[in-house]
Design an enzyme around this catalytic site. Structure first.
Site, short mmCIF file in Angstrom:
data_model
loop_
_atom_site.label_atom_id
_atom_site.label_comp_id
_atom_site.label_asym_id
_atom_site.label_seq_id
_atom_site.Cartn_x
_atom_site.Cartn_y
_atom_site.Cartn_z
N SER A 91 4.72 -3.01 55.81
CA SER A 91 3.60 -2.12 55.51
C SER A 91 2.49 -3.00 54.95
CB SER A 91 4.05 -1.11 54.45
OG SER A 91 2.95 -0.48 53.85
N TYR A 135 8.57 1.25 46.67
CA TYR A 135 8.14 1.05 48.06
C TYR A 135 7.45 -0.31 48.21
CZ TYR A 135 6.15 2.39 52.64
OH TYR A 135 5.81 2.46 53.98
P1 NAD Z 1 9.12 9.32 59.50
O1 NAD Z 1 9.48 10.12 58.28
O2 NAD Z 1 8.33 9.97 60.59
O3 NAD Z 1 10.44 8.71 60.17
C1 NAD Z 1 11.43 8.09 59.39
C2 NAD Z 1 12.77 8.27 60.07
O4 NAD Z 1 13.75 7.57 59.30
C3 NAD Z 1 13.23 9.72 60.18
O5 NAD Z 1 13.62 10.04 61.51
C4 NAD Z 1 14.40 9.80 59.19
O6 NAD Z 1 15.39 10.75 59.58
C5 NAD Z 1 14.92 8.37 59.25
N1 NAD Z 1 15.71 8.02 58.08
C6 NAD Z 1 15.43 8.27 56.77
N2 NAD Z 1 16.42 7.84 55.99
C7 NAD Z 1 17.35 7.27 56.82
C8 NAD Z 1 18.59 6.64 56.60
N3 NAD Z 1 19.11 6.52 55.35
N4 NAD Z 1 19.28 6.17 57.66
C9 NAD Z 1 18.78 6.32 58.91
N5 NAD Z 1 17.61 6.92 59.18
C10 NAD Z 1 16.90 7.40 58.15
O7 NAD Z 1 8.37 8.04 58.92
P2 NAD Z 1 7.44 6.92 59.61
O8 NAD Z 1 6.09 7.06 59.03
O9 NAD Z 1 7.63 6.87 61.06
O10 NAD Z 1 8.07 5.61 58.93
C11 NAD Z 1 8.83 4.66 59.62
C12 NAD Z 1 8.74 3.33 58.91
O11 NAD Z 1 7.38 2.90 58.90
C13 NAD Z 1 9.17 3.36 57.44
O12 NAD Z 1 9.88 2.18 57.14
C14 NAD Z 1 7.85 3.38 56.69
O13 NAD Z 1 7.96 2.85 55.41
C15 NAD Z 1 7.01 2.51 57.61
N6 NAD Z 1 5.57 2.67 57.44
C16 NAD Z 1 4.98 3.88 57.63
C17 NAD Z 1 3.61 3.97 57.47
C18 NAD Z 1 2.90 5.28 57.64
O14 NAD Z 1 1.74 5.36 57.23
N7 NAD Z 1 3.51 6.29 58.23
C19 NAD Z 1 2.85 2.85 57.11
C20 NAD Z 1 3.49 1.64 56.94
C21 NAD Z 1 4.87 1.55 57.10
#
Ligand code: NAD
Length: 260
Positions: free
Chosen positions: A142, A155
């Site tokens: 991130s 985080y």
């Molecule tokens: P999201 O909530 O849409 O998807 C996350 C997925 O992870 C979900 O399907 C959930 O069921 C799964 N999950 C959660 N806990 C779990 C576990 N213990 N074991 C297996 N699966 C699990 O979120 P997203 O925004 O797509 O985030 C995905 C990644 O991207 C994360 O690591 C997040 O930190 C990172 N990220 C997101 C953003 C953003 O702005 N959305 C920015 C930077 C980084």
């Protein structure tokens, strides 16, 4: 520079960023294991992958559960033949000022992001090394792998940790032609972020529109959200890169929020 006929295991691939990465890798000929804790959503996402003309499988996995990770990687190899690409992407967000942060919440977040990355990496590296075909490990970092924000202590700590892990995997994996890199997105409008907007508004006593404009996108060059497509394009690039020249790196995709 191709992912055609490679097998990618993507954690957290039932939603958001991981789901789009799965689709884009599939559209470039990779076979996909959708690994997620959400069984119904993982199955639905795997069915969608198969409809794109490649092999897909759903792997129900809590990335913090050592036995579940081992079983999930075994299932991937059994169903799809190998594991060549790992995208360690599963994640959650919990916001609170440090003085109010429950230790249980700290441990939960660190476990999913850091322990989950370690367990999936270890399980996949063993298969990649044994197969001898190299591999690509991609961590979902991130901007918070480089920069801090208020209310996000675990985080920010966890996302910084992934860069360290990727550098070790890059060094240890090199002899096996296994590369490791980190993608560092800015804010992407996925369920994870939609949940934070009202939470931050409440915590900071400002409107939801102000959270978006003055917090999330304040330091971008154009006030725009990063998209799942932007992140998936970076994942495709890292996954398909054909040599150890590109390893141990992190790329920030954030509309200029953070510039290296
Ligand atoms: P999201 O909530 O849409 O998807 C996350 C997925 O992870 C979900 O399907 C959930 O069921 C799964 N999950 C959660 N806990 C779990 C576990 N213990 N074991 C297996 N699966 C699990 O979120 P997203 O925004 O797509 O985030 C995905 C990644 O991207 C994360 O690591 C997040 O930190 C990172 N990220 C997101 C953003 C953003 O702005 N959305 C920015 C930077 C980084």
């Amino acid at each position: 520079m191709s992912v055609k006929n490679k097998v990618a295991l993507i954690t957290g691939a039932a939603s958001g960023i991981g789901k789009r990465i799965a689709e884009v890798l599939a559209d470039n000929g990779a076979h996909i294991a959708i690994a997620d804790i959400n069984q119904a959503a993982a199955q639905a996402a795997a069915d969608e992958i198969k409809a794109r003309g490649v092999k897909g499988t759903a792997v129900v996995m809590d990335v913090t559960d050592e036995a579940a990770v081992e079983a999930g990687v075994d299932k991937t190899v059994k169903d799809l033949g190998s594991v060549d690409i790992l995208v360690s992407n599963a994640g959650i967000q919990i916001v609170n000022p440090i003085e109010n942060f429950a230790y249980s919440d700290w441990k939960k977040l660190m476990a999913i992001h850091v322990d989950g990355a370690f367990l999936t990496t270890r399980a996949c590296l063993r298969r990649m090394y044994a197969a001898g075909n190299g591999g690509s490990v991609i961590y979902m970092g991130s901007v918070h792998s480089k920069e801090a924000s208020k209310l996000k202590a675990p985080y920010v700590a966890a996302k910084h940790a992934l860069i360290g892990l990727a550098k070790v995997v890059a060094k240890e994996g090199a002899a096996h032609k296994v590369r490791a890199n980190v993608i560092c997105p800015g804010f992407v409008r996925t369920p994870l972020v939609e949940k934070q907007i009202p939470e931050q508004a409440k915590e900071l006593g400002i409107s939801e529109a102000d959270v978006i404009k003055n917090i999330m996108l304040k330091d971008t060059v154009d006030g725009e959200f990063t998209t799942v497509d932007d992140v998936a394009a970076c994942a495709l690039f890292f996954a398909g890169f054909g040599s150890n020249a590109l390893t141990g790196q992190s790329i920030v995709v954030s509309h200029g929020w953070f510039m290296q």
